[in-house]
Design a protein around this motif. Structure first.
Motif, short mmCIF file in Angstrom:
data_model
loop_
_atom_site.label_atom_id
_atom_site.label_comp_id
_atom_site.label_asym_id
_atom_site.label_seq_id
_atom_site.Cartn_x
_atom_site.Cartn_y
_atom_site.Cartn_z
N CYS A 333 0.75 -1.06 0.16
CA CYS A 333 0.09 -0.26 -0.04
C CYS A 333 0.95 1.24 -0.03
O CYS A 333 2.04 1.20 0.39
CB CYS A 333 -0.87 0.14 1.15
SG CYS A 333 -0.04 0.13 2.78
N CYS A 336 -2.33 4.30 4.39
CA CYS A 336 -3.25 3.64 5.28
C CYS A 336 -3.88 4.55 6.36
O CYS A 336 -3.18 5.14 7.32
CB CYS A 336 -2.68 2.50 6.14
SG CYS A 336 -3.95 1.57 7.36
N MET A 356 -7.15 1.45 2.92
CA MET A 356 -5.90 1.22 2.36
C MET A 356 -5.87 1.81 0.92
O MET A 356 -6.91 1.73 0.36
CB MET A 356 -5.36 -0.09 2.17
CG MET A 356 -5.83 -0.99 3.57
SD MET A 356 -4.64 -0.69 4.83
CE MET A 356 -3.18 -1.40 4.31
N TYR A 358 -3.78 2.24 -2.64
CA TYR A 358 -2.87 1.65 -3.60
C TYR A 358 -2.79 2.49 -4.98
O TYR A 358 -3.98 2.46 -5.72
CB TYR A 358 -3.14 0.27 -4.01
CG TYR A 358 -3.10 -0.68 -2.88
CD1 TYR A 358 -2.02 -1.34 -2.34
CD2 TYR A 358 -4.21 -0.90 -1.97
CE1 TYR A 358 -1.95 -2.13 -1.24
CE2 TYR A 358 -4.45 -1.54 -0.86
CZ TYR A 358 -3.05 -2.56 -0.43
OH TYR A 358 -3.22 -3.29 0.79
N ALA A 380 -4.53 -6.50 1.18
CA ALA A 380 -4.78 -5.42 2.24
C ALA A 380 -4.56 -6.14 3.76
O ALA A 380 -3.93 -5.54 4.58
CB ALA A 380 -6.16 -4.84 2.06
#
Length: 463
Positions: A333, A336, A356, A358, A380
């Motif tokens: 990731c 968060c 999360m 990405y 995740a």
């Protein structure tokens, strides 16, 4: 009677409609307003989901506070009592597989004092010493059109920029900082450098304004950001709103425009606002003379994964609100957010809700973009286990893919917009491009752009 058609029901299109209707009523103008949205719902990237006492935003999760554009709109819509602010706390950078607090008194990871620089656990003594060259080196070549990455690295050093500033800034501006201009990111930094002789000194001299904005600097609503969208739709009751119908083409015809819809209908208009992503506007206009400039505009991608757990929120590090990931880490990731900590209204039972992110700028994204929802959730969960040492089966899951839908401003962005705007004014007068593809990312920028677009159109009609 004049007719204005706004294509796109995201926050820019809705703001444009709101201010068009407001000005129409204030000036008693004989105008018909029409909004066309391809989706069955309004809001675009602003869309709130509620499940099992969790509130989740599939797109933007908040609005920058202390800005006239949003404060005025909230007041006009009578949403003051619905407004909530973020909880303040410590933000971390996850690097070398452990959490490091971003030092206090930083702006986007940039120190606002020598004390702030020295307090960082992210930077070595050699890196801190290198950053001090900012106090001595004059600016002899950088302008606001220069790369913000190269500007910061030249004066503050490679280590401070790479380990502390890049992770934070990349979390705000999707893309390579070496390909983003100072003008489209943090234009005041070069002003500080030129005025005070130092980026750090400039931030220190203006620290009060940044500290004033540090607490309660983001806004949401008790039932999520869709509250704003729902109220805008409600107040637009006297205008025509068409949902679930896409626009095929806009054609110039006898000094007016024909807006061809996918349901077979045609709406005639005197003015048209294209408040859509630039690639959608390009398809609608179908003009080869504009394609060169449209093709210069870029998008990036993002995957968002919400996970809600039956785990007490207090299992997270005390006073923390989330972390950003540096390059040298074992998680995939980019960031968060501890949503239930940052936004207490999002978890009615004080259970843990995390989000999360990405991004396509990361090396891992290429292998993830075609993954199924189940596979993305496994990624995740593994990231949470490694970074937060938490395990458990989530009660709630929400996965959203924004494929090539996140504007990515690069060094040539301004030139492309300037050229495109000039060609549009010449070839298709009274057809206006609006939205985050062109004039600034973030909800506040979109609201401001919508208001200015409405004012310009009304002024042209009145004149």
């Amino acid at each position: 009677m004049k007719k204005i058609v706004v294509i796109g029901g995201g926050i820019t299109g809705l703001s444009t409609m709101h201010y068009l209707q407001k000005l129409k009523n204030e000036k008693s103008l004989d105008i018909e307003l029409v909004l066309v949205e391809a989706n069955e719902y309004l809001g675009g990237k602003i869309h709130t989901m509620q499940e099992d006492n969790f509130i989740m935003e599939v797109g933007a999760d908040s609005i920058v506070a202390r800005n006239e554009a949003i404060t005025n709109l909230i007041e006009e819509l009578n949403l003051e009592e619905e407004k909530v602010y973020n909880s303040t706390g410590i933000s971390y950078i996850y690097t070398n597989n452990e959490l490091h607090a971003i030092p206090a008194d930083t702006v986007f990871g940039i120190p606002t004092s020598i004390e702030s620089l020295n307090s960082s656990t992210l930077i070595s003594d050699a890196g801190k010493k290198e950053a001090l060259k900012d106090l001595e080196l004059p600016n002899e070549s950088f302008t606001k059109e220069s790369s913000v990455g190269s500007f910061l690295e030249y004066f503050l050093g490679k280590e401070l920029v790479g380990k502390q500033i890049v992770p934070v800034l990349s979390g705000v501006y999707s893309g390579d900082l070496n390909k983003l201009s100072i003008a489209t990111t943090l234009p005041y930094l070069i002003d500080y450098k030129n005025k005070y002789g130092s980026i750090i000194k400039g931030l220190e001299e203006n620290r009060a304004q940044f500290q004033a904005a540090a607490n309660k600097k983001f806004i949401s609503f008790q039932n999520g950001l869709s509250t704003l969208i729902d109220r805008l739709e409600e107040v637009l009751g006297e205008s025509t709103i068409i949902k679930g119908v896409a626009t095929k083409k806009v054609e110039k015809k006898d000094g007016r425009y024909s807006v061809l819809l996918t349901n077979g209908e045609t709406v005639e208009a005197d003015s048209v606002v294209l408040a859509t992503p630039h690639n959608v506007a390009q398809l609608i206009l179908q003009d080869e003379q504009l394609d060169t400039d449209f093709n210069r505009l870029k998008n990036s991608s993002l995957i968002s994964v919400y996970l809600g757990f039956d785990i007490p929120d207090n299992q997270l590090p005390a006073e923390g609100t989330g972390f950003i990931v540096s390059e040298n880490s074992d998680v995939k990731c980019n960031a968060c957010t501890w949503t239930s900590r940052k936004w207490t209204h999002t978890s009615k039972n004080n259970k843990l809700l995390v989000r999360m992110f990405y991004k396509s700028s990361s090396l891992a994204f290429e292998s993830m973009k075609n993954m199924s929802e189940e596979e993305l959730v496994e990624v995740a969960l593994q990231d949470i286990k490694m970074s937060l040492k938490l395990t458990g089966k989530p009660e709630v899951i929400e996965v959203t893919k924004w494929n090539d839908q996140m504007p990515n401003y690069h060094l040539a962005h301004g030139d492309a917009i300037q050229s495109l705007t000039a060609k549009m004014a010449d070839e298709m007068p009274n057809v206006v491009l609006a939205g985050c593809s062109y004039y600034g990312v973030g909800i506040v920028a979109c609201i401001k752009n919508g208001r200015e677009t409405a004012e310009n159109i009304i002024n042209s009609i009145v004149d």
